[in-house]
Scaffold this motif. Structure first.
Motif, PDB file in Angstrom:
ATOM      1  N   VAL A 113       0.872  -1.190   0.000  1.00  0.00           N
ATOM      2  CA  VAL A 113       0.000   0.000   0.000  1.00  0.00           C
ATOM      3  C   VAL A 113       0.901   1.229   0.000  1.00  0.00           C
ATOM      4  O   VAL A 113       1.534   1.557   0.998  1.00  0.00           O
ATOM      5  N   SER A 114       0.952   1.899  -1.137  1.00  0.00           N
ATOM      6  CA  SER A 114       1.832   3.056  -1.273  1.00  0.00           C
ATOM      7  C   SER A 114       1.299   4.241  -0.497  1.00  0.00           C
ATOM      8  O   SER A 114       2.064   5.009   0.089  1.00  0.00           O
ATOM      9  N   LYS A 115      -0.022   4.392  -0.493  1.00  0.00           N
ATOM     10  CA  LYS A 115      -0.579   5.591   0.109  1.00  0.00           C
ATOM     11  C   LYS A 115      -2.034   5.353   0.495  1.00  0.00           C
ATOM     12  O   LYS A 115      -2.745   4.595  -0.192  1.00  0.00           O
ATOM     13  N   ILE A 116      -2.466   5.999   1.566  1.00  0.00           N
ATOM     14  CA  ILE A 116      -3.877   6.024   1.937  1.00  0.00           C
ATOM     15  C   ILE A 116      -4.296   7.483   2.018  1.00  0.00           C
ATOM     16  O   ILE A 116      -3.575   8.309   2.572  1.00  0.00           O
ATOM     17  N   LEU A 117      -5.435   7.804   1.448  1.00  0.00           N
ATOM     18  CA  LEU A 117      -5.923   9.177   1.531  1.00  0.00           C
ATOM     19  C   LEU A 117      -7.401   9.164   1.884  1.00  0.00           C
ATOM     20  O   LEU A 117      -8.099   8.166   1.676  1.00  0.00           O
ATOM     21  N   GLU A 118      -7.854  10.284   2.396  1.00  0.00           N
ATOM     22  CA  GLU A 118      -9.171  10.303   3.015  1.00  0.00           C
ATOM     23  C   GLU A 118      -9.802  11.683   2.871  1.00  0.00           C
ATOM     24  O   GLU A 118      -9.102  12.698   2.986  1.00  0.00           O
ATOM     25  N   PHE A 119     -11.101  11.726   2.603  1.00  0.00           N
ATOM     26  CA  PHE A 119     -11.845  12.993   2.560  1.00  0.00           C
ATOM     27  C   PHE A 119     -13.103  12.829   3.408  1.00  0.00           C
ATOM     28  O   PHE A 119     -13.777  11.790   3.323  1.00  0.00           O
ATOM     29  N   THR A 120     -13.428  13.840   4.172  1.00  0.00           N
ATOM     30  CA  THR A 120     -14.601  13.752   5.051  1.00  0.00           C
ATOM     31  C   THR A 120     -15.397  15.043   4.996  1.00  0.00           C
ATOM     32  O   THR A 120     -14.838  16.138   4.955  1.00  0.00           O
ATOM     33  N   LEU A 121     -16.712  14.910   5.021  1.00  0.00           N
ATOM     34  CA  LEU A 121     -17.627  16.047   5.104  1.00  0.00           C
ATOM     35  C   LEU A 121     -18.751  15.656   6.058  1.00  0.00           C
ATOM     36  O   LEU A 121     -19.385  14.611   5.881  1.00  0.00           O
ATOM     37  N   GLY A 122     -18.995  16.475   7.055  1.00  0.00           N
ATOM     38  CA  GLY A 122     -20.127  16.244   7.951  1.00  0.00           C
ATOM     39  C   GLY A 122     -19.883  15.150   8.972  1.00  0.00           C
ATOM     40  O   GLY A 122     -18.748  14.845   9.331  1.00  0.00           O
ATOM     41  N   ASP A 123     -20.992  14.557   9.441  1.00  0.00           N
ATOM     42  CA  ASP A 123     -20.980  13.591  10.545  1.00  0.00           C
ATOM     43  C   ASP A 123     -21.584  12.279  10.042  1.00  0.00           C
ATOM     44  O   ASP A 123     -22.805  12.176   9.861  1.00  0.00           O
ATOM     45  N   MET A 124     -20.737  11.287   9.814  1.00  0.00           N
ATOM     46  CA  MET A 124     -21.213  10.049   9.172  1.00  0.00           C
ATOM     47  C   MET A 124     -22.211   9.301  10.050  1.00  0.00           C
ATOM     48  O   MET A 124     -23.248   8.816   9.570  1.00  0.00           O
ATOM     49  N   ALA A 125     -21.911   9.213  11.348  1.00  0.00           N
ATOM     50  CA  ALA A 125     -22.799   8.443  12.236  1.00  0.00           C
ATOM     51  C   ALA A 125     -24.182   9.071  12.271  1.00  0.00           C
ATOM     52  O   ALA A 125     -25.212   8.384  12.163  1.00  0.00           O
ATOM     53  N   ALA A 126     -24.220  10.394  12.385  1.00  0.00           N
ATOM     54  CA  ALA A 126     -25.513  11.080  12.423  1.00  0.00           C
ATOM     55  C   ALA A 126     -26.246  10.914  11.093  1.00  0.00           C
ATOM     56  O   ALA A 126     -27.464  10.730  11.054  1.00  0.00           O
ATOM     57  N   GLY A 127     -25.496  10.984  10.007  1.00  0.00           N
ATOM     58  CA  GLY A 127     -26.101  10.852   8.675  1.00  0.00           C
ATOM     59  C   GLY A 127     -26.750   9.499   8.476  1.00  0.00           C
ATOM     60  O   GLY A 127     -27.890   9.394   7.999  1.00  0.00           O
ATOM     61  N   PHE A 128     -26.040   8.435   8.829  1.00  0.00           N
ATOM     62  CA  PHE A 128     -26.607   7.092   8.658  1.00  0.00           C
ATOM     63  C   PHE A 128     -27.753   6.852   9.646  1.00  0.00           C
ATOM     64  O   PHE A 128     -28.692   6.122   9.343  1.00  0.00           O
ATOM     65  N   ALA A 129     -27.684   7.500  10.818  1.00  0.00           N
ATOM     66  CA  ALA A 129     -28.755   7.331  11.800  1.00  0.00           C
ATOM     67  C   ALA A 129     -30.073   7.917  11.286  1.00  0.00           C
ATOM     68  O   ALA A 129     -31.159   7.450  11.636  1.00  0.00           O
ATOM     69  N   GLU A 130     -29.978   8.917  10.442  1.00  0.00           N
ATOM     70  CA  GLU A 130     -31.182   9.546   9.875  1.00  0.00           C
ATOM     71  C   GLU A 130     -31.824   8.701   8.782  1.00  0.00           C
ATOM     72  O   GLU A 130     -32.985   8.916   8.423  1.00  0.00           O
ATOM     73  N   ALA A 131     -31.072   7.770   8.218  1.00  0.00           N
ATOM     74  CA  ALA A 131     -31.540   7.045   7.026  1.00  0.00           C
ATOM     75  C   ALA A 131     -32.592   5.999   7.373  1.00  0.00           C
ATOM     76  O   ALA A 131     -32.535   5.360   8.427  1.00  0.00           O
ATOM     77  N   ASP A 132     -33.563   5.815   6.462  1.00  0.00           N
ATOM     78  CA  ASP A 132     -34.538   4.732   6.596  1.00  0.00           C
ATOM     79  C   ASP A 132     -34.037   3.460   5.908  1.00  0.00           C
ATOM     80  O   ASP A 132     -34.406   2.352   6.293  1.00  0.00           O
ATOM     81  N   GLU A 133     -33.273   3.636   4.870  1.00  0.00           N
ATOM     82  CA  GLU A 133     -32.697   2.491   4.155  1.00  0.00           C
ATOM     83  C   GLU A 133     -31.198   2.722   3.999  1.00  0.00           C
ATOM     84  O   GLU A 133     -30.771   3.824   3.620  1.00  0.00           O
ATOM     85  N   VAL A 134     -30.424   1.694   4.278  1.00  0.00           N
ATOM     86  CA  VAL A 134     -28.973   1.765   4.076  1.00  0.00           C
ATOM     87  C   VAL A 134     -28.558   0.547   3.252  1.00  0.00           C
ATOM     88  O   VAL A 134     -28.938  -0.581   3.569  1.00  0.00           O
ATOM     89  N   VAL A 135     -27.813   0.786   2.201  1.00  0.00           N
ATOM     90  CA  VAL A 135     -27.280  -0.321   1.399  1.00  0.00           C
ATOM     91  C   VAL A 135     -25.763  -0.221   1.389  1.00  0.00           C
ATOM     92  O   VAL A 135     -25.207   0.853   1.129  1.00  0.00           O
ATOM     93  N   GLU A 136     -25.110  -1.351   1.656  1.00  0.00           N
ATOM     94  CA  GLU A 136     -23.652  -1.423   1.586  1.00  0.00           C
ATOM     95  C   GLU A 136     -23.303  -2.599   0.683  1.00  0.00           C
ATOM     96  O   GLU A 136     -23.872  -3.688   0.836  1.00  0.00           O
ATOM     97  N   LYS A 137     -22.393  -2.381  -0.241  1.00  0.00           N
ATOM     98  CA  LYS A 137     -22.093  -3.451  -1.201  1.00  0.00           C
ATOM     99  C   LYS A 137     -20.651  -3.351  -1.685  1.00  0.00           C
ATOM    100  O   LYS A 137     -20.096  -2.261  -1.800  1.00  0.00           O
ATOM    101  N   ASP A 138     -20.077  -4.512  -1.961  1.00  0.00           N
ATOM    102  CA  ASP A 138     -18.719  -4.584  -2.499  1.00  0.00           C
ATOM    103  C   ASP A 138     -18.763  -4.731  -4.022  1.00  0.00           C
ATOM    104  O   ASP A 138     -19.659  -5.390  -4.565  1.00  0.00           O
ATOM    105  N   PHE A 139     -17.764  -4.177  -4.680  1.00  0.00           N
ATOM    106  CA  PHE A 139     -17.668  -4.264  -6.143  1.00  0.00           C
ATOM    107  C   PHE A 139     -16.218  -4.494  -6.547  1.00  0.00           C
ATOM    108  O   PHE A 139     -15.299  -4.121  -5.825  1.00  0.00           O
ATOM    109  N   LYS A 140     -16.051  -5.049  -7.723  1.00  0.00           N
ATOM    110  CA  LYS A 140     -14.715  -5.163  -8.314  1.00  0.00           C
ATOM    111  C   LYS A 140     -14.779  -4.711  -9.773  1.00  0.00           C
ATOM    112  O   LYS A 140     -15.790  -4.957 -10.460  1.00  0.00           O
TER     113      LYS A 140
END
Lengths: 759, 83
Positions: free
Chosen positions: A175-202
């Motif tokens: 792993v040459s590098k890890i980078l990250e971008f964040t906006l807002g509050d993820m926990a609060a955002g997902f807590a507001e959701a009625d539906e959450v979908v998480e999926k892996d892709f290649k």
């Protein structure tokens, strides 16, 4: 910059392309078409192993062969410091680059260049390559990105410590590098959701698939100066990289642009040019190198393959509350995948208050990744737009209405910091909602899918010169290789600025000594940035034309205006003069002070991003798993189309490449890490019979920062394609394809072995 | 003329001790960079050479010569390269 408000005469017209006749008659000169007296044939010996220590290279037998004039290895190249130079995403580390041009301690992928040979003919060069003795110690390899990230993965660089992590890891990894971008509050955002979908892709690594292989002719002269003729997306960049790799001064190297048979990002770097120049220096003759198709596949950059995880939360009313993406990209053998772009573009089309993206740049035993059409963005769009499609079904909302409800617009916060400065996305969605085909009926095993995409578009450095001729014609020279019709676009913008006819302008691509520094033809930047340089130069020339008219009329220059290609008195108080045409003034250039010409260089900013929304209809054959695309409709905000025919071509080309990426293209390796399909027979790019009618819908929202409203149009069109097709397949047969390509065996496997209906 | 300058976490971690939202008094980007360099030595060259700048949402390839308005919002972002 003020935008023209009067109706245009040439902008927006479909003029005949100036490079058309040479290309259809075969007289256009591409990279392999150049030769000089005494030219030698150059070839490159390449590694047969995916990963191996190079214990020794013995070139003595090859050098002794009659007809061989030079053999070079990495010993003929100066050492380079280990440092990342330049901006983060495009940081160049010449310690890495020189090892990609010719391997040093290790061969890091099958096809890695080991040595160069120059001989009097191809047969002698081939015989010499067979005489080079390389003592390899074969090492375990890692091809797939997830394999390369595994705890026990073989390391390409035993001292590589991941950058971007605090505190820095103590153990090396791929792993040459890890980078990250964040906006807002993820926990609060997902807590507001009625539906959450998480999926892996290649997604699979795919090649840019340009028809013309890398090719060049290089000559190194006895006085230390050199000259290169090659096809590339930026001959100034070829000059800069070659000079640095060989320790030459920029002023001692002249690079001449050949015609280019496709690039799509893959010709923004060098492979053969430094080797040809090193061979020429040693041989004392010009050296030409042309890659074979097999070499192109095994040794030049594809875009990254990837694995990713996307998670999005939504309220029942369709409001997206939070979105998260983790993107793991193959960089190939050296660091530098486009994973940062993937992180920045992933959710850029949406107004989502809580976002988080993480990117992993991972080295593996494949050729070093190179740019490919909106690098990074199509990959993240595949995952993001697939999850959005699932969510739209869960909340029973039309997928385009769902996107429209959440669409980014001017002022929307981007995860990478600033607010969006330009709109255009909503208009592309509305264009498809209004499209007559969007609600049309479908047959059995058929489905319709929609998706969207975002790309920054580029500005940056460009140079242009314009010279008027005594017969009233003009020559416009720029430093931008013409890949997508830039000569026609530049001629149109020059004709509009001068106010004379399109066929009075000859637009050319000038070499590195004849025009100011111009960055690559890439990033959808040329019509914007080089266009501004051309318009500026033409305006300067117009001012000179006014001054010459003033001299002829013996009035002050402020008393002369330029209208419709003529100098005219600004008012009746100036005098009673008949208008002077450009041709009239040009005929008197010698008498009034000499030739009229102007140059302009810019570092253009204020470019507007590109937005695209597309839908397609597909039919899946349940017996074979083959997906046939029946119809494709692609809407894009194009700013103002200078040459709408070329804009159509860009949109259709991006979609065609996306269809290949979606359905067929992939690198197939054996268990020793050797590529098994290094040719167009087995690496399956779409041909005409694979493609439907691709209907482009040009949405025009001019960019006020360009004199004619230009926005870049070359890249964003590929971003939605793979997701749109995958969404259509899901609607056709109830199987959610999470891995590209969606080739017949994979689709058949999903149909046969996954019994439950999937969203 | 007050302007608001916002840094990404990678920039603020490296140069500003984590400070990522600042008010800078300047009339041009050159002035902003000069003021930042005085406060955080070493950051100026990085900003000039290695970043693009977004001023009120408009992205510019180079930070050096862009004009500013009163209250401009300035983000330094990684330079971008396309295909």
């Amino acid at each position: 910059m003020n935008q023209e408000v009067k109706p245009f005469k040439w902008i927006g017209t479909r003029q005949i392309r100036p490079d058309g006749v040479p290309k259809v008659t075969g007289t256009a000169k591409f990279g392999a078409d150049y030769s000089l007296p005494g030219s030698l044939v150059g070839r490159i010996l390449r590694s047969p192993h995916a990963h191996a220590l190079i214990k020794s290279i013995d070139t003595s037998k090859a050098e002794a062969l009659e007809g061989v004039k030079a053999v070079v290895t990495s010993d003929d190249f100066p050492n380079q410091n280990f440092e990342y130079i330049g901006p983060e995403r495009v940081a160049v580390n010449f310690w890495h680059m020189t090892r990609n041009i010719l391997a040093r301690e290790k061969a890091l992928y099958e096809g890695h260049a080991i040595a160069g040979v120059a001989a009097v003919d191809a047969a002698t060069a081939a015989e010499a390559m067979a005489l080079i003795e390389v003592d390899y110690e074969v090492l375990p390899h890692a091809i797939d990105v997830d394999d390369a990230m595994a705890e026990d993965a073989p390391l390409l660089f035993e001292d590589m410590i991941t950058r971007g992590v605090e505190p820095a890891p103590t153990k090396p990894s791929n792993v040459s590098k890890i980078l990250e971008f964040t906006l807002g509050d993820m926990a609060a955002g997902f807590a507001e959701a009625d539906e959450v979908v998480e999926k892996d892709f290649k997604t699979a690594a795919v090649h840019q698939g340009y028809i013309e292989p890398h090719a060049c002719l290089a000559r190194y002269d006895a006085d230390g100066q050199g000259e290169i003729w090659c096809s590339s997306q930026g001959h100034f960049v070829v000059r800069a990289l070659t000079a640095k790799l060989l320790g030459m001064k920029l002023g001692d190297l002249r690079v001449n642009p050949a015609e280019i048979g496709g690039g799509f990002g893959g010709k923004t770097v060098v492979y053969v040019e430094p080797v040809a120049m090193a061979l020429s220096k040693k041989a004392g003759h010009p050296v030409a190198i042309t890659m074979t198709r097999e070499e192109v596949f095994k040794s030049s950059g594809p875009t990254s393959g990837s694995s990713m995880t996307v998670k999005i939360g939504v309220k029942k009313d369709g409001t997206i509350t939070a979105a998260e993406g983790t993107f793991r990209f193959q960089a190939g053998a050296f660091p530098g995948s486009p994973v940062m772009n993937a992180c920045m573009c992933a959710f850029a089309t949406y107004d989502i208050p809580n976002q988080h993206t993480v990117g992993y740049d991972v080295v593996c035993n494949r050729p070093k990744a190179a740019a490919y059409r909106a690098p990074g963005s199509p990959i993240s769009a595949f995952g993001v737009e697939s999850v959005l499609d699932i969510l739209a079904k869960k909340i029973r909302m039309d997928p385009l209405e769902f996107r429209l409800k959440n669409a980014a617009d001017v002022g929307t916060s981007m995860v990478y910091g600033p607010k969006l400065g330009h709109g255009g996305y909503k208009e592309t969605i509305k264009a498809l909602l209004d499209h007559p085909g969007y609600k049309a009926g479908l047959g059995p095993n058929q489905g319709r899918g929609a998706a969207s995409g975002y790309w920054f578009n580029g500005g940056g450095e460009s140079g242009a010169t314009v010279h008027l001729n005594a017969d009233g014609t003009a020559v416009v020279a720029t430093g931008s290789p013409d890949i997508g019709g830039s000569r026609a676009s530049m001629a149109i913008m020059a004709a509009e600025t001068f106010g004379f006819d399109y066929d009075q302008v000859r637009a050319t691509v000038a070499d590195t000594t004849a025009v100011g520094y111009t960055h690559v033809t890439g990033g959808s930047r040329v019509t914007y940035a080089t266009g501004i340089a051309v318009v500026n130069a033409c305006k300067d020339a117009v001012d000179q034309l006014r001054a010459r008219a003033a001299m002829i009329w013996e009035v002050d220059v402020d008393g002369v205006v330029w209208e419709d290609g003529h100098a005219k008195p600004a008012g009746s108080n100036v005098g009673d003069f008949d208008p002077l045409s450009l041709k009239d003034i040009a005929a008197k250039m010698g008498a009034t002070g000499g030739a009229i010409g102007a140059s302009s260089t810019v570092n253009a900013g204020g470019q507007a991003p590109g937005f695209a929304t597309q839908y397609c209809d597909v039919e899946v054959d349940p017996e074979t798993g083959k997906v046939t695309v029946l119809r494709f409709v692609a809407a894009q905000d194009v700013g103002r189309a200078i040459h709408p025919g070329y804009v159509d071509g860009q949109i259709q080309g991006g979609v065609a490449q996306g269809i290949g990426w979606a359905l067929n293209e992939e690198y197939i390796y054996d268990d020793k890490g050797r590529l098994q399909n290094a040719g167009f027979l087995d690496y399956r790019v779409p041909v005409a019979s694979d493609l439907p009618n691709i209907e482009s819908v040009q949405v025009e929202l001019p960019n006020p920062n360009h004199p004619f409203g230009v926005k870049g149009v070359g890249e964003v069109n590929i971003c939605p394609v793979m997701a749109a097709i995958s969404n259509a397949v899901a609607n056709a047969v109830g199987r959610r394809m999470d891995s590209l390509p969606m080739s017949p065996p994979k689709v058949l496997d999903a149909l046969d072995n996954r019994s439950a209906e999937e969203l | 003329m007050p302007t608001r300058v916002v840094f990404s976490s990678s920039l603020s971690d490296r140069y500003t001790g984590g400070e990522n939202d600042l008010e800078i008094d300047a009339t041009s980007m050159r002035g902003v960079i000069r003021a930042l360099e005085e406060r955080f030595p070493g950051i100026g060259e990085h900003l000039e050479e290695e970043t693009s700048v977004a001023i009120d949402g408009e992205i510019h390839e180079t930070a050096y010569f862009q004009p500013l308005k009163d209250g401009s919002e300035i983000f330094f972002i990684p330079k971008l390269e396309g295909g």
